[in-house]
Design an enzyme around this catalytic site. Structure first.
Site, PDB file in Angstrom:
ATOM      1  N   ASN A  30       3.669  39.065  80.630  1.00 59.80           N
ATOM      2  CA  ASN A  30       4.420  38.443  79.499  1.00 59.80           C
ATOM      3  C   ASN A  30       5.437  37.476  80.209  1.00 59.80           C
ATOM      4  OD1 ASN A  30       6.074  37.940  77.367  1.00 59.80           O
ATOM      5  ND2 ASN A  30       6.540  40.215  76.831  1.00 59.80           N
ATOM      6  N   ARG A  68      19.514  36.495  66.043  1.00 64.56           N
ATOM      7  CA  ARG A  68      18.862  35.858  64.887  1.00 64.56           C
ATOM      8  C   ARG A  68      19.482  36.502  63.292  1.00 64.56           C
ATOM      9  NH1 ARG A  68      13.016  36.693  67.050  1.00 64.56           N
ATOM     10  NH2 ARG A  68      13.282  35.985  69.162  1.00 64.56           N
ATOM     11  N   GLU A  86       3.157  47.597  73.931  1.00 60.02           N
ATOM     12  CA  GLU A  86       2.418  46.298  74.022  1.00 60.02           C
ATOM     13  C   GLU A  86       1.354  46.176  75.021  1.00 60.02           C
ATOM     14  OE1 GLU A  86       4.800  43.268  72.050  1.00 60.02           O
ATOM     15  OE2 GLU A  86       6.154  44.546  72.360  1.00 60.02           O
TER      16      GLU A  86
END
Ligand code: AMP
Length: 420
Positions: free
Chosen positions: A7, A249, A395
């Site tokens: 990743n 965010r 993941e």
């Protein structure tokens, strides 16, 4: 098959070495040999290894760029001192990459060839902060291992390709979709897919019987409505900025604010967008930190008003999305929590679920409190018609399994166009 999962970010690489094959997958017998991350690539990099026995090890090395970092990593994980059990570069049989944006083109994991590289490149416009790094990681891997080692791209957007038109289109002039592909893509797809798959396994359900709301609550946060095992709506949108309140965010807001903030604060639109991405969310409201652990400590031990407010807004927004997705799904069997916050904070889970008794969700406080540190299980009280679960996301395992499936020919290979 020994699979290196990567990743790749701007100055970081997260990695894991997983052994998997058809038999191991069928028995959940995949072996995780080693995982870790390289940070601060471009300077004196810090490498952290986490071994299968739970021990960690830290090293530093001067890694000037991504190519040097991946080359160092491949060399190290195949050396005896890594403890991985791999002893030569040839022991890495395939590499799986997390790729953030697959646009409308990539609906499943694919073997990387020239056409796929071009496809990822074509989507750089949609994910300028992510796809270029993913491409650099793929190129660096080819340099380190040679073109003969298959590489597979696993897209964060792919799981959401099943969203119906009414969920993925924004109510803006339709030609904008035709001309610029402006629509909801959704992200964290590999995580939501991993959670849904594991939930199905633990509860011994058929894929078609899975009707759940998954909440990935980490530094980035998103919700997903899953029906019949597929995503029918998700909270992140054209970019990962939309939806839930996150570490830095904002999530949902009135788009008219962009221009207003720009005018009032003397900022450009791109500066405002940067503010919404990196100075907002928990950090922006609290003025303290984006780390939920620290916020909870500030709120509970020091009674900090804005820390409390940040947590309240975070939980309220998540609860609102649960309500919305209950409506979208026509009811659900379970709400499933994952991610650093979802897997570790019983307090946040309880606060999100509080007030959902009308929907049939009653929390068992004791069970909830015990589900931390990677434990999975159901924490709703007996008799709840809407269950609450913690199912840690994995993941990397999903990327490794997809890589095996693609490389061994058990999954669609190549690019497919969205017929819509
Ligand atoms: P992730 O991005 O999935 O690694 O999640 C990172 C977030 O999980 C950060 O906000 C951490 O503060 C939060 N987190 C990790 N452990 C805990 C915990 N025990 N309680 C509350 N938040 C936690």
């Amino acid at each position: 098959m020994n699979i290196l999962v990567l990743n790749v970010g701007s100055a970081t690489v997260k990695f894991q070495v997983v052994v998997t094959d058809a038999e191991r997958m069928a028995n959940d017998g995949d072996t995780k040999l080693l995982r870790g991350q390289i940070e601060r690539i471009g300077g004196e990099s810090v490498i952290t290894f986490r071994h299968a026995d739970g021990t960690t090890r830290r090293l530093t090395a001067a890694l000037r760029d991504m190519r040097a970092a991946v080359d160092w990593l491949v060399g190290h994980v195949t050396s005896p001192e890594s403890g991985s059990g791999l002893s030569a570069r040839a022991d890495i049989h395939a590499v799986g990459h997390r790729v953030v944006h697959g646009g409308e083109q990539f609906r499943s994991s694919v073997l990387i060839d020239a056409a796929v590289l071009q496809g990822i490149e074509d989507n750089v416009e949609l994910a300028p902060l992510h796809n270029p790094h993913n491409l650099r990681g793929i190129e660096a891997t080819r340099q380190a291992l040679g073109a003969g080692v298959p590489q597979v791209a696993v897209f964060d957007t792919a799981f959401h390709h099943t969203l119906p038109e009414h969920a993925y289109l924004y109510a803006v002039p339709y030609p904008l979709y035709r001309r610029h592909k402006i629509r909801r893509y959704g992200f964290h797809g590999t995580s939501h897919r991993s959670i849904a798959y594991r939930f199905r396994k633990i509860t011994a359900r058929e894929r078609n019987d899975v009707r759940i709301i998954t909440l990935h609550l980490g530094n980035g946060c998103s919700a997903c409505a899953i029906q019949g095992g597929v995503s029918i709506d998700t909270s992140m949108g054209f970019t990962p900025l939309e939806g839930l309140v996150m570490g830095t965010r904002s999530g949902d807001l009135d788009p008219a604010l962009l221009d207003y903030i720009a005018a009032k604060e003397g900022l450009s639109l791109s500066q405002v967008e940067a503010m919404l991405n990196s100075q907002s969310g928990l950090l922006g409201i609290s003025g303290l930190t984006n780390d939920m652990r620290d916020l909870l400590a500030e709120a509970n031990e020091l009674q900090d008003r804005r820390a409390r407010l940040a947590i309240e807004i975070f939980c309220y927004r998540a609860r609102k999305y649960i309500g919305a997705y209950l409506a979208a799904l026509g009811g659900a069997d379970a709400v499933v929590f994952a991610g650093g916050i979802g897997e570790n904070s019983a307090e946040i889970r309880a606060r999100i679920c509080a007030g959902l008794e009308w929907a049939g969700l009653h929390v068992d406080a004791q069970t909830n409190g015990a589900l931390v540190g990677g434990r999975e299980g159901c924490f709703s009280a007996e008799g709840s018609t809407l269950e609450a679960w913690v199912v840690p996301t994995d993941e990397e395992l999903l990327i490794a399994r997809d890589t095996f499936r693609v490389v061994s020919g058990g999954m669609q290979v190549g690019t497919r166009k969205n017929p819509t």
